[in-house]
Design a protein around this motif. Structure first.
Motif, PDB file in Angstrom:
ATOM      1  N   ALA A   1       0.851  -1.185   0.000  1.00 59.83           N
ATOM      2  CA  ALA A   1       0.000   0.000   0.000  1.00 59.83           C
ATOM      3  C   ALA A   1       0.893   1.243   0.000  1.00 59.83           C
ATOM      4  O   ALA A   1       2.051   1.181   0.413  1.00 59.83           O
ATOM      5  CB  ALA A   1      -0.900  -0.016   1.228  1.00 59.83           C
TER       6      ALA A   1
ATOM      7  N   LYS B   1       3.700   2.181   2.676  1.00 56.96           N
ATOM      8  CA  LYS B   1       3.922   1.014   3.537  1.00 56.96           C
ATOM      9  C   LYS B   1       4.876   0.029   2.871  1.00 56.96           C
ATOM     10  O   LYS B   1       5.083   0.066   1.652  1.00 56.96           O
ATOM     11  CB  LYS B   1       2.593   0.329   3.860  1.00 56.96           C
ATOM     12  CG  LYS B   1       1.651   1.172   4.690  1.00 56.96           C
ATOM     13  CD  LYS B   1       0.447   0.364   5.124  1.00 56.96           C
ATOM     14  CE  LYS B   1      -0.477   1.181   6.012  1.00 56.96           C
ATOM     15  NZ  LYS B   1      -1.657   0.382   6.476  1.00 56.96           N
TER      16      LYS B   1
ATOM     17  N   SER C   1      -4.282 -10.831   8.812  1.00 57.52           N
ATOM     18  CA  SER C   1      -5.261  -9.830   8.385  1.00 57.52           C
ATOM     19  C   SER C   1      -6.217 -10.330   7.309  1.00 57.52           C
ATOM     20  O   SER C   1      -7.261  -9.712   7.072  1.00 57.52           O
ATOM     21  CB  SER C   1      -4.544  -8.575   7.887  1.00 57.52           C
ATOM     22  OG  SER C   1      -3.703  -8.892   6.789  1.00 57.52           O
TER      23      SER C   1
ATOM     24  N   LYS D   1     -12.022  -5.097   2.235  1.00 56.69           N
ATOM     25  CA  LYS D   1     -12.075  -3.899   3.069  1.00 56.69           C
ATOM     26  C   LYS D   1     -11.221  -2.798   2.427  1.00 56.69           C
ATOM     27  O   LYS D   1     -10.285  -3.104   1.675  1.00 56.69           O
ATOM     28  CB  LYS D   1     -11.521  -4.210   4.452  1.00 56.69           C
ATOM     29  CG  LYS D   1     -12.193  -5.361   5.170  1.00 56.69           C
ATOM     30  CD  LYS D   1     -11.500  -5.666   6.483  1.00 56.69           C
ATOM     31  CE  LYS D   1     -12.148  -6.843   7.205  1.00 56.69           C
ATOM     32  NZ  LYS D   1     -11.468  -7.141   8.487  1.00 56.69           N
ATOM     33  N   PRO D   2     -11.488  -1.556   2.743  1.00 59.18           N
ATOM     34  CA  PRO D   2     -10.658  -0.473   2.195  1.00 59.18           C
ATOM     35  C   PRO D   2      -9.172  -0.660   2.502  1.00 59.18           C
ATOM     36  O   PRO D   2      -8.329  -0.296   1.669  1.00 59.18           O
ATOM     37  CB  PRO D   2     -11.222   0.767   2.882  1.00 59.18           C
ATOM     38  CG  PRO D   2     -12.663   0.432   3.134  1.00 59.18           C
ATOM     39  CD  PRO D   2     -12.659  -1.030   3.485  1.00 59.18           C
ATOM     40  N   GLU D   3      -8.856  -1.248   3.634  1.00 63.48           N
ATOM     41  CA  GLU D   3      -7.452  -1.457   3.992  1.00 63.48           C
ATOM     42  C   GLU D   3      -6.784  -2.555   3.162  1.00 63.48           C
ATOM     43  O   GLU D   3      -5.575  -2.764   3.279  1.00 63.48           O
ATOM     44  CB  GLU D   3      -7.303  -1.760   5.484  1.00 63.48           C
ATOM     45  CG  GLU D   3      -8.207  -2.866   6.000  1.00 63.48           C
ATOM     46  CD  GLU D   3      -9.472  -2.313   6.648  1.00 63.48           C
ATOM     47  OE1 GLU D   3     -10.096  -1.383   6.070  1.00 63.48           O
ATOM     48  OE2 GLU D   3      -9.859  -2.839   7.713  1.00 63.48           O
ATOM     49  N   ASP D   4      -7.535  -3.248   2.338  1.00 66.50           N
ATOM     50  CA  ASP D   4      -6.946  -4.211   1.404  1.00 66.50           C
ATOM     51  C   ASP D   4      -6.431  -3.526   0.136  1.00 66.50           C
ATOM     52  O   ASP D   4      -5.795  -4.173  -0.703  1.00 66.50           O
ATOM     53  CB  ASP D   4      -7.967  -5.279   1.003  1.00 66.50           C
ATOM     54  CG  ASP D   4      -8.381  -6.162   2.168  1.00 66.50           C
ATOM     55  OD1 ASP D   4      -9.590  -6.458   2.277  1.00 66.50           O
ATOM     56  OD2 ASP D   4      -7.506  -6.562   2.951  1.00 66.50           O
ATOM     57  N   THR D   5      -6.709  -2.256   0.001  1.00 71.54           N
ATOM     58  CA  THR D   5      -6.251  -1.511  -1.166  1.00 71.54           C
ATOM     59  C   THR D   5      -4.730  -1.493  -1.228  1.00 71.54           C
ATOM     60  O   THR D   5      -4.062  -1.104  -0.271  1.00 71.54           O
ATOM     61  CB  THR D   5      -6.785  -0.062  -1.126  1.00 71.54           C
ATOM     62  OG1 THR D   5      -8.213  -0.094  -1.219  1.00 71.54           O
ATOM     63  CG2 THR D   5      -6.216   0.759  -2.269  1.00 71.54           C
ATOM     64  N   ALA D   6      -4.201  -1.934  -2.366  1.00 69.89           N
ATOM     65  CA  ALA D   6      -2.752  -2.027  -2.528  1.00 69.89           C
ATOM     66  C   ALA D   6      -2.446  -2.529  -3.937  1.00 69.89           C
ATOM     67  O   ALA D   6      -3.355  -2.960  -4.661  1.00 69.89           O
ATOM     68  CB  ALA D   6      -2.149  -2.989  -1.514  1.00 69.89           C
TER      69      ALA D   6
ATOM     70  N   THR E   1      -8.248  -1.841  -5.636  1.00 71.47           N
ATOM     71  CA  THR E   1      -8.769  -0.688  -4.918  1.00 71.47           C
ATOM     72  C   THR E   1     -10.142  -1.026  -4.366  1.00 71.47           C
ATOM     73  O   THR E   1     -11.035  -1.438  -5.115  1.00 71.47           O
ATOM     74  CB  THR E   1      -8.871   0.542  -5.839  1.00 71.47           C
ATOM     75  OG1 THR E   1      -7.582   0.840  -6.385  1.00 71.47           O
ATOM     76  CG2 THR E   1      -9.380   1.747  -5.068  1.00 71.47           C
TER      77      THR E   1
ATOM     78  N   SER F   1     -13.160   0.617  -2.513  1.00 74.13           N
ATOM     79  CA  SER F   1     -13.707   1.933  -2.201  1.00 74.13           C
ATOM     80  C   SER F   1     -15.154   2.010  -2.629  1.00 74.13           C
ATOM     81  O   SER F   1     -15.565   1.395  -3.623  1.00 74.13           O
ATOM     82  CB  SER F   1     -12.899   3.023  -2.911  1.00 74.13           C
ATOM     83  OG  SER F   1     -13.469   4.299  -2.698  1.00 74.13           O
TER      84      SER F   1
END
Length: 119
Positions: free
Chosen positions: A40, A43, A62, A86-91, A116, A118
């Motif tokens: 991401a 990160k 996760s 989830k949005p935190e899987d965006t990468a 993405t 979203s």
């Protein structure tokens, strides 16, 4: 020459699903293991899931219970089924494989595919 080509990324809403594919091609003798990593913005690259040629998977905490990695040895291809995104899987998701080819062993990376999540 050996290469990995990823496909299946894109834009999806939270709670949705995507399936990534990674195909290895070239003068391949055998593949030790294949895996998916992600990075991401801002990160470090992290392991998402990995599967050995014998079919043993392991997952990052996760994604456990949401992602499933599988492989097709005959096609030299690995898949990552991603559910409940989830949005935190965006990468950017990268495929990686340990490959024996032309008398050598290499740690090979794909170019990556963007995922993405979203609304």
């Amino acid at each position: 020459q050996v290469q990995l080509v990823e496909s299946g990324g894109g834009l999806v809403q939270p709670g949705g699903s995507l399936r990534l594919s990674c195909a290895a091609s070239g003068s391949i003798f055998s593949i030790n293991a294949m895996g998916w990593y992600r990075q991401a913005p801002g990160k470090e690259r992290e392991l998402v899931a990995r599967i050995t040629s014998g079919g043993s998977p392991n997952y990052a905490d996760s994604v456990k219970g949401r992602f499933t990695i599988s492989g097709d040895n005959a096609k030299n291809t690995a898949y990552l089924q991603m559910n409940s995104l989830k949005p935190e899987d965006t990468a950017v998701y990268y495929c990686n494989a340990g490959i024996y080819y032309s008398g050598s062993y290499g740690d090979v990376w794909g170019r990556g595919t963007q995922v993405t999540v979203s609304s």
